[in-house]
Scaffold this motif. Structure first.
Motif, mmCIF file in Angstrom:
data_model
loop_
_atom_site.group_PDB
_atom_site.id
_atom_site.type_symbol
_atom_site.label_atom_id
_atom_site.label_comp_id
_atom_site.label_asym_id
_atom_site.label_seq_id
_atom_site.Cartn_x
_atom_site.Cartn_y
_atom_site.Cartn_z
ATOM 1 N N MET A 351 1.822 32.937 6.442
ATOM 2 C CA MET A 351 2.622 34.135 6.214
ATOM 3 C C MET A 351 3.806 33.727 5.176
ATOM 4 O O MET A 351 4.580 34.562 5.088
ATOM 5 N N GLN A 357 9.852 35.096 -0.878
ATOM 6 C CA GLN A 357 9.846 35.537 0.545
ATOM 7 C C GLN A 357 9.805 33.995 1.451
ATOM 8 O O GLN A 357 10.284 34.254 2.575
ATOM 9 N N TRP A 360 13.630 32.801 2.921
ATOM 10 C CA TRP A 360 14.230 33.447 4.412
ATOM 11 C C TRP A 360 13.840 32.327 5.263
ATOM 12 O O TRP A 360 14.340 31.907 6.246
ATOM 13 N N TRP A 361 12.361 31.893 5.218
ATOM 14 C CA TRP A 361 11.771 30.831 6.299
ATOM 15 C C TRP A 361 12.684 29.596 5.911
ATOM 16 O O TRP A 361 13.361 28.889 7.135
ATOM 17 N N THR A 365 15.418 27.803 8.807
ATOM 18 C CA THR A 365 14.897 26.596 9.428
ATOM 19 C C THR A 365 15.937 25.390 8.995
ATOM 20 O O THR A 365 16.365 24.858 9.923
ATOM 21 N N TYR A 371 13.966 31.820 13.887
ATOM 22 C CA TYR A 371 13.669 33.225 14.290
ATOM 23 C C TYR A 371 12.206 33.144 14.929
ATOM 24 O O TYR A 371 11.924 33.981 15.909
ATOM 25 N N GLY A 372 11.229 32.473 14.157
ATOM 26 C CA GLY A 372 9.882 32.591 14.641
ATOM 27 C C GLY A 372 9.153 33.540 13.781
ATOM 28 O O GLY A 372 7.963 33.767 14.086
ATOM 29 N N ASP A 373 9.779 34.446 13.156
ATOM 30 C CA ASP A 373 8.966 35.686 12.455
ATOM 31 C C ASP A 373 8.043 35.075 11.305
ATOM 32 O O ASP A 373 7.046 35.647 11.004
ATOM 33 N N ILE A 374 8.566 34.087 10.724
ATOM 34 C CA ILE A 374 7.891 33.124 9.845
ATOM 35 C C ILE A 374 7.527 31.749 10.070
ATOM 36 O O ILE A 374 8.705 31.378 10.172
ATOM 37 N N TYR A 375 6.354 31.347 9.924
ATOM 38 C CA TYR A 375 6.182 29.781 10.629
ATOM 39 C C TYR A 375 4.983 29.309 10.039
ATOM 40 O O TYR A 375 4.128 29.791 9.814
#
Length: 487
Positions: A351, A357, A360-361, A365, A371-375
């Motif tokens: 991801m 990009q 954001w993760w 974190t 949020y768990g949209d990217i992990y």
């Protein structure tokens, strides 16, 4: 050093005291024997003058001390013994350290009595005196401001008096009951306007216009119009009564007030006049953008909330800590996002498409939002996420305590300054013989300044109670005429 005096005393009726002469001083009931050679290191001090004038007349000796017993050879001083313990250090060490718990103003007054120059104070103690002087300066400014509010300039014109009265009514809720009522009404209008703005976005409460587009309910628009009308009248009255129009318009809170009411009139202009020169779609987009600016009115609450004002000042004083927090977070975000991108490249369903990009993760974190949209999907990626999580907690927690401490210090300081200013006004009222600071008091304090408050505090710090230390002495004839005059 402190305790039973030695058996050798100064002979006040004999020859001039030599360097081997010792004197016994009794400061507030505490005795000490002081050698003459030590005291003569600073001949301009009171103790050095005393030991060098022991052969003078009795009146000369009494001019340097509060009382004297020739039988015991003791010199009596009605002063603070704890402060004297600190002051006597100058003869032995060449510098003075003020003990914790001693009032800096009282200590400076003690140094003045013993004729010791304040330059002998250590730098750490001088900083305490500077802080007290700064606080007294702020108290003096508050007292002067209150006195100016109680009575304006007698030579002002009728319009100027009305302008000052209107300014107090709109800007200073503590000045009168009517001003407090206006402040409460303004506060309620701010709350109502904010609630209406939020409720107006509920789809069930919206209505459709002629073209089928959802718009606010007419009742909500009427309430919004009434609130904007109040804000407009309030802003114009404050602008008219302001003593400095330029400073008023450039003030941050007044800019917020202007931004809170300006979109309403711009929307009206675009709605009724903009269609002639612009396309309808452009007008609607501009109207929607300006409606978002209505959220600025929530900042108007800071005008009527001392807590929000204190928070604002505390954040201003915490720019360094906030800068450190942003720096820690910036370094961590860049580091862990780059590691996450590099580690996750080996996974086919990664991801992490790019390092920007991945920012954001890293942000969600390290701030423990997640949020768990990217992990991450690899084992090393999960380890990197765990380390970034722990580092984010540490980075956020480190500057929190200084920021909270600044808030508490500033809040407590404001409360102390307000209380001290009120007490100072009460003292001035008592000294003037009036029940409150009237015209005579206002004229006498028109040039009130920090220096005057400092001198007043210094005079008040001097003990005005004479404690008789020699009940059986037949030589006590000293009087405190200066203290009686103060009473």
């Amino acid at each position: 050093m402190w305790g039973i005096p030695k058996t050798r005393y100064a002979d006040c009726n004999g020859s001039e005291a030599s360097e081997e002469t010792e004197i016994v001083v009794n400061v507030g009931g505490v005795k000490q024997v002081l050698p003459g050679d030590v005291l003569n290191r600073y001949p301009e001090t009171r103790l050095a003058e005393l030991i060098n004038n022991t052969s003078e007349s009795f009146d000369t000796i009494l001019s340097l001390c509060d009382d004297y017993d020739p039988g015991k050879g003791e010199f009596y001083f009605d002063r603070d013994p704890d402060a004297f313990k600190c002051i006597i250090e100058v003869y032995y060490y060449g510098e003075i350290h003020m003990k914790r718990g001693i009032c800096p103003i009282c200590f400076l007054k003690e140094m003045e009595f013993w004729k010791v120059d304040p330059d002998f104070l250590d730098e750490c103690c001088k900083s305490s005196l500077n802080e007290v002087e700064a606080e007294l300066s702020e108290i003096a400014d508050k007292v002067k401001l209150i006195l100016d509010d109680l009575e304006g300039d007698p030579g002002a014109s009728r319009w100027q008096r009305c302008q000052v009265l209107l300014w107090k009514l709109m800007e200073k809720p503590e000045s009168s009951l009517s001003a407090r009522v206006i402040a409460i009404v303004s506060f309620l209008f701010i709350l109502i306007s904010s609630v209406v703005m939020c409720v107006g976005t509920i789809p069930e409460l919206q209505v459709e216009d002629a073209e089928g587009n959802p718009v606010e309910h007419p009742t909500l628009e009427a309430i919004e119009t009434a609130c904007i009308g109040w804000f407009t009248i309030e802003y114009m009255l404050r602008l008219i009564s302001s003593p400095n129009k330029v400073h008023f318009m450039l003030s941050f809170m007044n800019i917020i007030d202007f931004l809170a009411i300006m979109p309403f009139y711009v929307v009206l202009t675009l709605t009724y006049l903009g269609t002639a020169v612009m396309e309808l779609s452009n007008v609607q987009q501009a109207v929607q953008a300006l409606r978002i600016m209505r959220i600025a009115r929530i900042f108007k609450l800071a005008r009527h909330s001392s807590g929000l004002q204190t928070l604002t000042y505390a954040l201003k004083r915490s720019f360094k800590e906030l800068g450190l927090l942003l720096m820690y977070m910036g370094v961590g975000i860049f580091l862990f996002s780059a590691l996450g991108y590099t580690i996750e490249q080996s996974h086919p369903e990664t991801m992490f498409k790019s390092i920007p990009q991945s920012f954001w993760w890293a942000i969600i974190t390290m701030t423990t939002v997640g949020y768990g949209d990217i992990y991450p999907k690899t084992t090393l990626g999960r380890c990197n996420a765990a380390v970034s999580f722990l580092c984010g907690v540490i980075a956020i927690a480190l500057p929190i305590h200084p920021i909270i401490n600044n808030f508490v210090i500033f809040y407590n300081k404001q409360r102390v300054l307000e209380t001290a200013a009120k007490h100072e006004l009460e003292l001035m009222a008592l000294r003037s013989g009036a029940g409150g600071p009237g015209k005579a008091l206002h004229r006498s304090l028109k040039s009130y300044s920090a220096a005057g408050l400092w001198d007043s505090a210094m005079r008040a710090s001097q003990s005005d109670t004479y404690i008789p230390l020699l009940e059986d002495s037949s030589h006590r004839n000293i009087t405190h005429s200066s203290k009686d005059k103060d009473h």
